[in-house]
Structure formats: structure tokens, C-alpha cells
Design an enzyme around this catalytic site. Sequence first.
Site, short mmCIF file in Angstrom:
data_model
loop_
_atom_site.label_atom_id
_atom_site.label_comp_id
_atom_site.label_asym_id
_atom_site.label_seq_id
_atom_site.Cartn_x
_atom_site.Cartn_y
_atom_site.Cartn_z
N ASN A 141 24.54 24.52 45.87
CA ASN A 141 25.28 24.35 44.62
C ASN A 141 25.19 22.91 44.15
OD1 ASN A 141 26.42 26.97 44.37
ND2 ASN A 141 27.84 26.47 46.03
N TYR A 161 39.12 25.65 44.55
CA TYR A 161 38.82 24.71 45.64
C TYR A 161 39.70 23.46 45.51
CZ TYR A 161 36.42 20.83 47.88
OH TYR A 161 36.15 19.71 48.61
N SER A 202 39.49 15.40 48.08
CA SER A 202 38.34 15.36 47.16
C SER A 202 38.76 14.78 45.82
CB SER A 202 37.85 16.79 46.95
OG SER A 202 36.97 16.84 45.86
N ARG A 235 27.85 10.56 38.16
CA ARG A 235 28.67 10.77 39.35
C ARG A 235 28.59 9.52 40.22
NH1 ARG A 235 30.01 14.21 36.67
NH2 ARG A 235 30.29 16.44 37.03
N ASP A 263 38.59 28.65 65.05
CA ASP A 263 38.94 28.71 63.62
C ASP A 263 40.38 28.20 63.50
OD1 ASP A 263 39.91 29.74 61.09
OD2 ASP A 263 38.18 31.11 61.08
N LYS A 267 42.90 21.80 47.85
CA LYS A 267 42.96 20.42 48.35
C LYS A 267 44.24 19.74 47.89
CE LYS A 267 39.16 20.08 50.71
NZ LYS A 267 39.18 19.86 52.15
N1 UFG Z 1 23.74 19.32 38.73
C1 UFG Z 1 22.58 19.71 38.09
N2 UFG Z 1 21.82 20.67 38.66
C2 UFG Z 1 22.14 21.27 39.84
C3 UFG Z 1 23.34 20.88 40.48
C4 UFG Z 1 24.12 19.90 39.89
O1 UFG Z 1 22.26 19.18 37.03
O2 UFG Z 1 21.41 22.16 40.29
C5 UFG Z 1 24.56 18.25 38.15
C6 UFG Z 1 25.97 18.68 37.81
O3 UFG Z 1 26.01 19.22 36.52
C7 UFG Z 1 26.69 17.35 37.94
C8 UFG Z 1 25.93 16.60 39.02
O4 UFG Z 1 24.68 17.23 39.11
O5 UFG Z 1 26.56 16.66 36.75
C9 UFG Z 1 26.62 16.65 40.38
O6 UFG Z 1 26.89 18.01 40.69
P1 UFG Z 1 27.28 18.48 42.16
O7 UFG Z 1 27.43 19.96 42.13
O8 UFG Z 1 26.34 17.91 43.15
O9 UFG Z 1 28.67 17.75 42.42
P2 UFG Z 1 30.03 17.81 41.58
O10 UFG Z 1 30.26 16.45 41.04
O11 UFG Z 1 30.06 18.93 40.62
O12 UFG Z 1 31.08 18.17 42.70
C10 UFG Z 1 31.12 17.45 43.90
C11 UFG Z 1 31.46 18.38 45.04
C12 UFG Z 1 32.84 18.86 44.94
C13 UFG Z 1 33.78 17.72 44.81
C14 UFG Z 1 33.39 16.84 43.65
C15 UFG Z 1 34.25 15.62 43.58
O13 UFG Z 1 30.58 19.48 45.03
O14 UFG Z 1 33.17 19.56 46.11
O15 UFG Z 1 32.05 16.42 43.80
O16 UFG Z 1 34.04 14.92 42.40
F1 UFG Z 1 35.02 18.15 44.62
#
Ligand code: UFG
Length: 350
Positions: free
Chosen positions: A210, A160, A136, A243, A65, A164
Site C-alpha cells: 500500500n 487505523y 502515528s 511526506r 498474540d 491509534k
Molecule cells: N503514493 C503513490 N503511489 C502509491 C502509494 C503511495 O503515489 O502506490 C503516494 C501517496 O498518495 C502519498 C505518498 O505516496 O502521497 C505516501 O503514501 P504512503 O501510502 O506511503 O504513506 P501515507 O503518507 O499515506 O501513510 C503513511 C502510513 C500510515 C501512517 C501515515 C502517517 O502508511 O500508516 O504515513 O502520516 F499513518
Amino acid sequence: MRILVTGGAGFIGSHTCLVLLEKGYEIVVIDSYVNSNNKSLERVIDILKSADQTVKFNIKVINLDIRDQKKLDQLFCDSHNLRTPFNAVIHFAGLKSVKDSLIDPLLYWDVNVNGSINLLRVMNKYNCRTIVFSSSATVYGIFNNEPLKENTSINPINTYGQTKAAVEQFLTDIYSSNPEEWKIVNLRYFNPIGAHESGMIGESPLGIPNNIFPFITQVAVGKRDKLTIFGDNWPTLDGTCIRDYIHVMDLAEGHISALEFLLENKNQIINLNLGTGHGKSVLELVKTFEQVNNIKIPIEFSGRRRGDYASVVADNSLAISCLNWYPKRCLEDMCKDGWKWQSLNPQGYN
Ligand code: UFG
């Protein structure tokens, strides 16, 4: 070249270790396995052996760790004494859930920030001053539907992202304290998805994912009933969020390019966006997944998720011009490879 990879058993780390070994680097991986599995690196070796039985790969894996300063110091001390010092570090180790970071900020600051401080302290002590850091896109403060450039202001809105941004700031201070010696790249990732084309390594989240992509693959494999899409009224063409999804192998290759960029160039600190520069909506992602894999993904719409933005897309021109790198794989490849991994490994590494 002997490279220390922290957090090398994780999703992006394991794919990067594969490319490092393919390229002939000697690597030492440290990982605490709190959010990863030691099988990932065994699979990496299997992939390499299946390509060539005769080649010997130089990898050592240690359960460590980064908050354990004593062990970290011992590792660097031993390498130093054996006259096999580390030439550079690729620093992945850290926690990465936005949601969990809001629930347990103490843990997130401890692992991500204190852990990084420990690492930088021993690196400095043993004269290893070249580092590629996993940052990130979440560090950016302004998401106004324009592709994000590296000089966009920093203002993360969750714990988070704040950890970073704090490590990036810390690296800037370290660099300023000794600009003659330090070589630092902060790689700001966009949305890494997919898996190695073999389907032998991939993302294996603990519990309910998530992120959207592992959620889709778990629906596809029958572990979950349906995908809930967060919002259908965003100011985008189809009302769902946009995205910048990047294939994890393109991201892995970006790390090797960043490492080589540092090793070959003068001392500096630089921030680079690793994304494709192309935005895709949630519905486009789902449709592409369905088409290339011939699988139906049941969906439902719910309200917007707190903290989401309409559009997060990279301007990746700086990374392309500096790194002799560009993302080669398209969304179809990401969906095909990600499904291969999940279908061959319905329970991930478990
Ligand atoms: N989404 C859904 N349903 C889900 C999960 C996500 O509709 O069950 C949507 C979110 O609303 C978003 C898109 O899918 O519009 C992407 O969501 P993610 O959770 O996959 O990714 P994020 O863009 O929220 O975040 C990711 C990483 C972060 C990082 C970020 C950088 O999880 O750690 O990209 O932009 F910081």
C-alpha cells in the site's frame, strides 16, 4: 535492563531490536507473525554476529498474540517469579494498513485497542509501568501544509488512525489514574522507509504494497511494472504529495532514546513526533531513488487517492530537545539502503 518488545519481528520492531541488542539490553520479543516473519530476528542475530562473533546477545522470541490475555499474564508472571521482571515495554504490536482498517474495523479495534488494553492490564498487575507506544502522525486532524506540532488537534479520519488515537487516549487515562507510577511516550511516526545498511533486514509487505516505498523497490526489482502516482495536481511545487520520509534506523534509534528518556526522568506522559522535519514530494522521492541506484522507475499518474493530504511534515523540535536524538540519515541513504535490502532479497523474507 530487561525490555519486552511486542511486535518485535515487524519492520520497525526488528530494526529497533537490533539497536537494543547492540546497546546491551536484554530483550523478550512477542509477535503473532500475522504480518511479520520470524526470519527477521534470525537476521538481526546474524548482523550482530558478523560484527562480533564472541559477544552473547540476550534475546528470547515467543509466538504470542497480545489478545491472548492468559499467555500474556503467564509471561509476566514467570518473569516476576524468576525475579527478572520487565523494566519497560516497547509496544509495536498492531495492524497498520489504512485500507484494511476500513474493510475490517472489527479486527483493527480488536488487535490494536483490545490488544493494548490486555497489555496495559498485565503491565499494571505486575508493576511494569514504563511504555513506549508506536503511534502515528495519522492521529492528527489538521494538515494545512504547516509542520505538525504535537499539540495539533487529534482527529483521525480512518479506522487505523482512530485505533491509534484511542490507545493514546487510553494511555492518558491510565497515566491520570496513577501519575506517581506511569512513564509513557507516544511516538508519532511519519513515513518510515529504507532498511538497515547491511541489506539483511527490511520491509517485507504481504501482497501488493500500500505504501509508496516498498512499491518503488518492487518495481525496481521487476516484481511490478510501474508505479502509479496518486495525483499530479496537488497544491505543491511539482503537483505531487509531500511526506516526511524518515530512515527506519533513525526511527529505531528514536525508540531507544525514548526508552532511556523515560527510564532517566520523572513520571510523565509525552507525545513526540518522529520525523525529519523535511518534506519531499513523491516525484523527488522517485528521482532520488533513480539517481542513487541508477535504476529507472516507470511511472504513470492517476487520480488522487481517497484520504490523502497534500503535505504531512513533522515539527520534530520537541523530540530533538527531549531525546538527545536527531535523524542522521538523508533521503539518499534511505533510497540506497532500501534498494540494497530489496535487491538482496527480491522476495523479502520469503
Ligand atoms: N503514493 C503513490 N503511489 C502509491 C502509494 C503511495 O503515489 O502506490 C503516494 C501517496 O498518495 C502519498 C505518498 O505516496 O502521497 C505516501 O503514501 P504512503 O501510502 O506511503 O504513506 P501515507 O503518507 O499515506 O501513510 C503513511 C502510513 C500510515 C501512517 C501515515 C502517517 O502508511 O500508516 O504515513 O502520516 F499513518
